[in-house]
Design a protein around this motif. Structure first.
Motif, PDB file in Angstrom:
ATOM      1  N   GLY A  15     -49.193  -8.135  11.143  1.00 19.96           N
ATOM      2  CA  GLY A  15     -48.214  -8.588  10.146  1.00 19.96           C
ATOM      3  C   GLY A  15     -47.906  -7.566   9.078  1.00 19.96           C
ATOM      4  N   GLU A  16     -47.793  -8.047   7.841  1.00 21.48           N
ATOM      5  CA  GLU A  16     -47.300  -7.218   6.749  1.00 21.48           C
ATOM      6  C   GLU A  16     -48.433  -6.718   5.843  1.00 21.48           C
ATOM      7  OE1 GLU A  16     -47.878 -11.221   5.195  1.00 21.48           O
ATOM      8  OE2 GLU A  16     -46.914 -10.507   7.009  1.00 21.48           O
ATOM      9  N   MET A  17     -48.213  -5.511   5.313  1.00 20.53           N
ATOM     10  CA  MET A  17     -49.065  -5.001   4.233  1.00 20.53           C
ATOM     11  C   MET A  17     -48.108  -4.469   3.177  1.00 20.53           C
ATOM     12  SD  MET A  17     -52.193  -2.274   4.287  1.00 20.53           S
ATOM     13  CE  MET A  17     -53.432  -2.354   2.971  1.00 20.53           C
ATOM     14  N   LEU A  18     -48.385  -4.762   1.924  1.00 16.40           N
ATOM     15  CA  LEU A  18     -47.453  -4.398   0.856  1.00 16.40           C
ATOM     16  C   LEU A  18     -48.221  -4.123  -0.433  1.00 16.40           C
ATOM     17  CD1 LEU A  18     -46.507  -7.487  -0.892  1.00 16.40           C
ATOM     18  CD2 LEU A  18     -46.683  -7.833   1.548  1.00 16.40           C
ATOM     19  N   ILE A  19     -47.485  -3.840  -1.475  1.00 17.49           N
ATOM     20  CA  ILE A  19     -48.129  -3.641  -2.770  1.00 17.49           C
ATOM     21  C   ILE A  19     -47.716  -4.755  -3.708  1.00 17.49           C
ATOM     22  CG2 ILE A  19     -48.353  -2.112  -4.766  1.00 17.49           C
ATOM     23  CD1 ILE A  19     -48.264   0.195  -2.887  1.00 17.49           C
ATOM     24  N   ASP A  20     -48.721  -5.456  -4.225  1.00 20.60           N
ATOM     25  CA  ASP A  20     -48.482  -6.461  -5.266  1.00 20.60           C
ATOM     26  C   ASP A  20     -48.545  -5.747  -6.606  1.00 20.60           C
ATOM     27  OD1 ASP A  20     -48.391  -8.633  -3.517  1.00 20.60           O
ATOM     28  OD2 ASP A  20     -50.537  -9.007  -3.645  1.00 20.60           O
ATOM     29  N   PHE A  21     -47.567  -5.988  -7.458  1.00 19.78           N
ATOM     30  CA  PHE A  21     -47.650  -5.513  -8.836  1.00 19.78           C
ATOM     31  C   PHE A  21     -48.067  -6.712  -9.691  1.00 19.78           C
ATOM     32  CE2 PHE A  21     -45.384  -2.084  -6.938  1.00 19.78           C
ATOM     33  CZ  PHE A  21     -45.776  -0.972  -7.674  1.00 19.78           C
ATOM     34  N   LYS A  57     -65.721  -5.987  12.676  1.00 20.45           N
ATOM     35  CA  LYS A  57     -64.794  -4.984  13.218  1.00 20.45           C
ATOM     36  C   LYS A  57     -63.376  -5.532  13.204  1.00 20.45           C
ATOM     37  CE  LYS A  57     -65.603  -2.528  16.910  1.00 20.45           C
ATOM     38  NZ  LYS A  57     -66.006  -2.201  18.317  1.00 20.45           N
ATOM     39  N   ALA A  58     -62.455  -4.792  12.584  1.00 22.71           N
ATOM     40  CA  ALA A  58     -61.073  -5.268  12.489  1.00 22.71           C
ATOM     41  C   ALA A  58     -60.090  -4.117  12.652  1.00 22.71           C
ATOM     42  CB  ALA A  58     -60.840  -5.959  11.147  1.00 22.71           C
ATOM     43  N   ALA A  59     -58.898  -4.465  13.153  1.00 21.03           N
ATOM     44  CA  ALA A  59     -57.785  -3.522  13.247  1.00 21.03           C
ATOM     45  C   ALA A  59     -56.563  -4.199  12.647  1.00 21.03           C
ATOM     46  CB  ALA A  59     -57.519  -3.160  14.702  1.00 21.03           C
ATOM     47  N   PHE A  60     -55.668  -3.392  12.083  1.00 23.52           N
ATOM     48  CA  PHE A  60     -54.421  -3.924  11.533  1.00 23.52           C
ATOM     49  C   PHE A  60     -53.256  -3.382  12.360  1.00 23.52           C
ATOM     50  CE2 PHE A  60     -50.706  -3.340   8.704  1.00 23.52           C
ATOM     51  CZ  PHE A  60     -50.464  -4.669   8.390  1.00 23.52           C
ATOM     52  N   VAL A  61     -52.315  -4.265  12.710  1.00 21.98           N
ATOM     53  CA  VAL A  61     -51.113  -3.865  13.440  1.00 21.98           C
ATOM     54  C   VAL A  61     -49.904  -4.235  12.596  1.00 21.98           C
ATOM     55  CG1 VAL A  61     -49.712  -4.283  15.503  1.00 21.98           C
ATOM     56  CG2 VAL A  61     -52.199  -4.129  15.708  1.00 21.98           C
ATOM     57  N   GLY A  62     -49.085  -3.249  12.279  1.00 19.67           N
ATOM     58  CA  GLY A  62     -47.893  -3.503  11.472  1.00 19.67           C
ATOM     59  C   GLY A  62     -47.166  -2.208  11.190  1.00 19.67           C
ATOM     60  N   LYS A  63     -46.142  -2.288  10.343  1.00 16.84           N
ATOM     61  CA  LYS A  63     -45.335  -1.105  10.035  1.00 16.84           C
ATOM     62  C   LYS A  63     -45.254  -0.903   8.529  1.00 16.84           C
ATOM     63  CE  LYS A  63     -41.386   1.089  12.152  1.00 16.84           C
ATOM     64  NZ  LYS A  63     -40.069   0.932  12.792  1.00 16.84           N
ATOM     65  N   LEU A  64     -45.414   0.349   8.112  1.00 13.53           N
ATOM     66  CA  LEU A  64     -45.337   0.710   6.694  1.00 13.53           C
ATOM     67  C   LEU A  64     -44.206   1.714   6.517  1.00 13.53           C
ATOM     68  CD1 LEU A  64     -49.166   1.318   6.144  1.00 13.53           C
ATOM     69  CD2 LEU A  64     -47.867  -0.657   5.331  1.00 13.53           C
ATOM     70  N   ASP A  90     -42.148   3.923   9.193  1.00 14.43           N
ATOM     71  CA  ASP A  90     -40.690   3.950   9.298  1.00 14.43           C
ATOM     72  C   ASP A  90     -40.130   4.968   8.312  1.00 14.43           C
ATOM     73  OD1 ASP A  90     -37.806   3.073   8.817  1.00 14.43           O
ATOM     74  OD2 ASP A  90     -38.426   1.712  10.432  1.00 14.43           O
ATOM     75  N   LYS A  91     -39.349   5.912   8.827  1.00 17.07           N
ATOM     76  CA  LYS A  91     -38.809   6.965   7.945  1.00 17.07           C
ATOM     77  C   LYS A  91     -37.646   6.462   7.096  1.00 17.07           C
ATOM     78  CE  LYS A  91     -40.424  11.138  10.218  1.00 17.07           C
ATOM     79  NZ  LYS A  91     -41.639  11.077   9.397  1.00 17.07           N
ATOM     80  N   GLY A  92     -36.995   5.391   7.549  1.00 22.09           N
ATOM     81  CA  GLY A  92     -35.775   4.956   6.860  1.00 22.09           C
ATOM     82  C   GLY A  92     -35.947   3.796   5.898  1.00 22.09           C
ATOM     83  N   ALA A  93     -37.104   3.120   5.941  1.00 29.41           N
ATOM     84  CA  ALA A  93     -37.270   1.927   5.088  1.00 29.41           C
ATOM     85  C   ALA A  93     -38.522   2.061   4.235  1.00 29.41           C
ATOM     86  CB  ALA A  93     -37.370   0.675   5.963  1.00 29.41           C
ATOM     87  N   ARG A  94     -38.499   1.432   3.102  1.00 31.20           N
ATOM     88  CA  ARG A  94     -39.618   1.499   2.157  1.00 31.20           C
ATOM     89  C   ARG A  94     -40.697   0.475   2.477  1.00 31.20           C
ATOM     90  NH1 ARG A  94     -39.065   6.208  -0.057  1.00 31.20           N
ATOM     91  NH2 ARG A  94     -37.359   6.500  -1.516  1.00 31.20           N
ATOM     92  N   THR A  95     -41.879   0.755   1.995  1.00 27.39           N
ATOM     93  CA  THR A  95     -42.976  -0.213   2.020  1.00 27.39           C
ATOM     94  C   THR A  95     -42.598  -1.372   1.081  1.00 27.39           C
ATOM     95  OG1 THR A  95     -44.530   1.592   2.392  1.00 27.39           O
ATOM     96  CG2 THR A  95     -45.445  -0.457   1.506  1.00 27.39           C
ATOM     97  N   ALA A  96     -42.899  -2.587   1.495  1.00 27.99           N
ATOM     98  CA  ALA A  96     -42.536  -3.771   0.697  1.00 27.99           C
ATOM     99  C   ALA A  96     -43.317  -3.818  -0.620  1.00 27.99           C
ATOM    100  CB  ALA A  96     -42.817  -5.031   1.502  1.00 27.99           C
ATOM    101  N   ASP A 119     -42.058  -3.290   7.161  1.00 28.49           N
ATOM    102  CA  ASP A 119     -42.784  -4.275   7.976  1.00 28.49           C
ATOM    103  C   ASP A 119     -41.837  -5.134   8.816  1.00 28.49           C
ATOM    104  OD1 ASP A 119     -42.690  -7.130   6.218  1.00 28.49           O
ATOM    105  OD2 ASP A 119     -42.477  -5.304   5.044  1.00 28.49           O
ATOM    106  N   MET A 120     -40.611  -5.343   8.304  1.00 24.56           N
ATOM    107  CA  MET A 120     -39.642  -6.195   9.002  1.00 24.56           C
ATOM    108  C   MET A 120     -39.020  -5.492  10.213  1.00 24.56           C
ATOM    109  SD  MET A 120     -37.895  -7.171   5.398  1.00 24.56           S
ATOM    110  CE  MET A 120     -36.576  -8.281   5.826  1.00 24.56           C
ATOM    111  N   LEU A 121     -39.226  -4.179  10.308  1.00 25.49           N
ATOM    112  CA  LEU A 121     -38.532  -3.368  11.312  1.00 25.49           C
ATOM    113  C   LEU A 121     -39.425  -2.965  12.486  1.00 25.49           C
ATOM    114  CD1 LEU A 121     -36.534  -1.095   8.831  1.00 25.49           C
ATOM    115  CD2 LEU A 121     -35.748  -3.159  10.004  1.00 25.49           C
ATOM    116  N   LEU A 122     -40.605  -3.548  12.585  1.00 28.93           N
ATOM    117  CA  LEU A 122     -41.483  -3.261  13.722  1.00 28.93           C
ATOM    118  C   LEU A 122     -40.842  -3.780  15.002  1.00 28.93           C
ATOM    119  CD1 LEU A 122     -44.308  -2.236  14.691  1.00 28.93           C
ATOM    120  CD2 LEU A 122     -45.118  -4.586  14.404  1.00 28.93           C
TER     121      LEU A 122
END
Length: 328
Positions: A15-21, A57-64, A90-96, A119-122
């Protein structure tokens, strides 16, 4: 089972990983906040780190985004011993980004910057299928169902994990501001309902999905489906209710001073998955399941005592300390 109390089978979180402010001051609106702290987040990423923090043991699958924030988030996963072989950039989109308002009681309100975020563009063809197929448990939320192409990637990953024999774990993690409408959110969240082996919803999500304000057995069981092995309803500081094929019950919560509830549900889920990954029969044994749920409730409680999700996720010794002082 390792001394850490966590199993060693691989749990893949999608899923998604992002930055909370997060505002430096609680109880003010976003406009009134004097400043913000960067807090890495995103429920599936929090779950992965909750698992490794406890020795699993864990792995994360998603797009940043291929930006400083994206690199920072990948770095945080690595620092926390989460496998990052399933991450695309993704070179064209920002991290959420998400701006979070903390109310005085530690509950949150959100404002998101995702139009569209990486993350939406995976895409389905970008998935690391070997990693996904090696999961003993495959865990996901519903934010990845909102738009294409991520929705198709989610469906494909889920299907491949299931085909390879993985146990499917679903925490819808409702964030209404991200959905075009409440009706669409409900439809999409329920569209994959019957695929999951384990589902965890909060009391608020139960109300949203059933349309009933009652948090009772009848309401919960309306969400049951024939393939389901365990349904969990989390009740904030009041613990959780559990429903399995042959039994049901509840486990009390722990009394702590809540500062920020961000990540508490993810901590609960991560610790639960870490505890059952090597022996899924635990969820059919009520006595063993209750012990695991007490542990998970303790993890959730500890996570509310500090600001931000990831810094607040506990290690095994912190959990043992809280378990010693007892549930309320």
């Amino acid at each position: 089972m390792a001394k850490s109390g966590a199993g060693q089978g691989l749990i893949v979180s999608f899923g998604e990983m992002l930055i909370d402010f997060v505002p430096t001051v609680s109880g003010v609106s976003l406009a009134e906040a004097p400043g913000f702290l960067k807090a890495p987040g995103g429920a599936p990423a929090n779950v992965a780190i909750a698992i490794t923090r406890l020795g699993g043991k864990a792995a994360f699958v998603g797009k940043l985004g291929d930006d400083e924030f994206g690199q920072m988030l990948a770095g945080i996963l690595k620092e926390n011993k989460v496998c990052t072989e399933g991450i695309n950039f993704d070179k064209g989109a920002r991290t959420a980004l998400a701006f979070v308002t903390l109310r005085n009681d530690g509950e949150r309100e959100f404002m998101f910057y995702r139009n569209p975020s990486a993350d939406m563009l995976l895409k389905p063809e970008e998935l690391n299928l070997n990693l996904i197929k090696s999961a003993k448990i495959f865990h996901y939320g519903s934010i990845s169902l909102i738009v294409e192409p991520c929705r198709s990637a989610h469906m494909k990953a889920m299907e491949e994990a299931k085909k390879a024999g993985a146990f499917l774990s679903y925490d819808p993690n409702l964030r209404l501001p991200l959905w075009p409408s409440a009706q669409y959110a409900k439809e999409q969240i329920l569209s994959i309902w019957n695929k999951a082996d384990l589902i965890k919803v909060s009391d608020n999500e139960l109300e949203f999905l059933t349309g009933s304000s009652k948090i009772d057995d009848e309401s919960a069981m309306s969400l049951w489906h024939p393939n389901l092995k365990l349904l969990l309803i989390t009740l904030g500081d009041k613990g959780c209710k559990y429903y399995a094929k042959n039994f049901k019950g509840s486990v009390p919560g722990f009394s702590v001073k809540a500062v920020d509830t961000t990540g508490a549900g993810d901590s609960f889920v991560g610790s639960l998955l870490a505890k059952i990954v090597d022996d899924l029969s635990i969820i059919q044994d009520e006595a063993k399941l209750r012990e695991v749920l007490k542990y998970a409730c303790a993890c959730g409680a500890i996570t509310t005592t500090k600001k931000g999700a990831i810094p607040a996720l506990p290690n095994h010794s912190e959990v043992l300390e809280v378990l010693k002082t007892g549930a309320k």
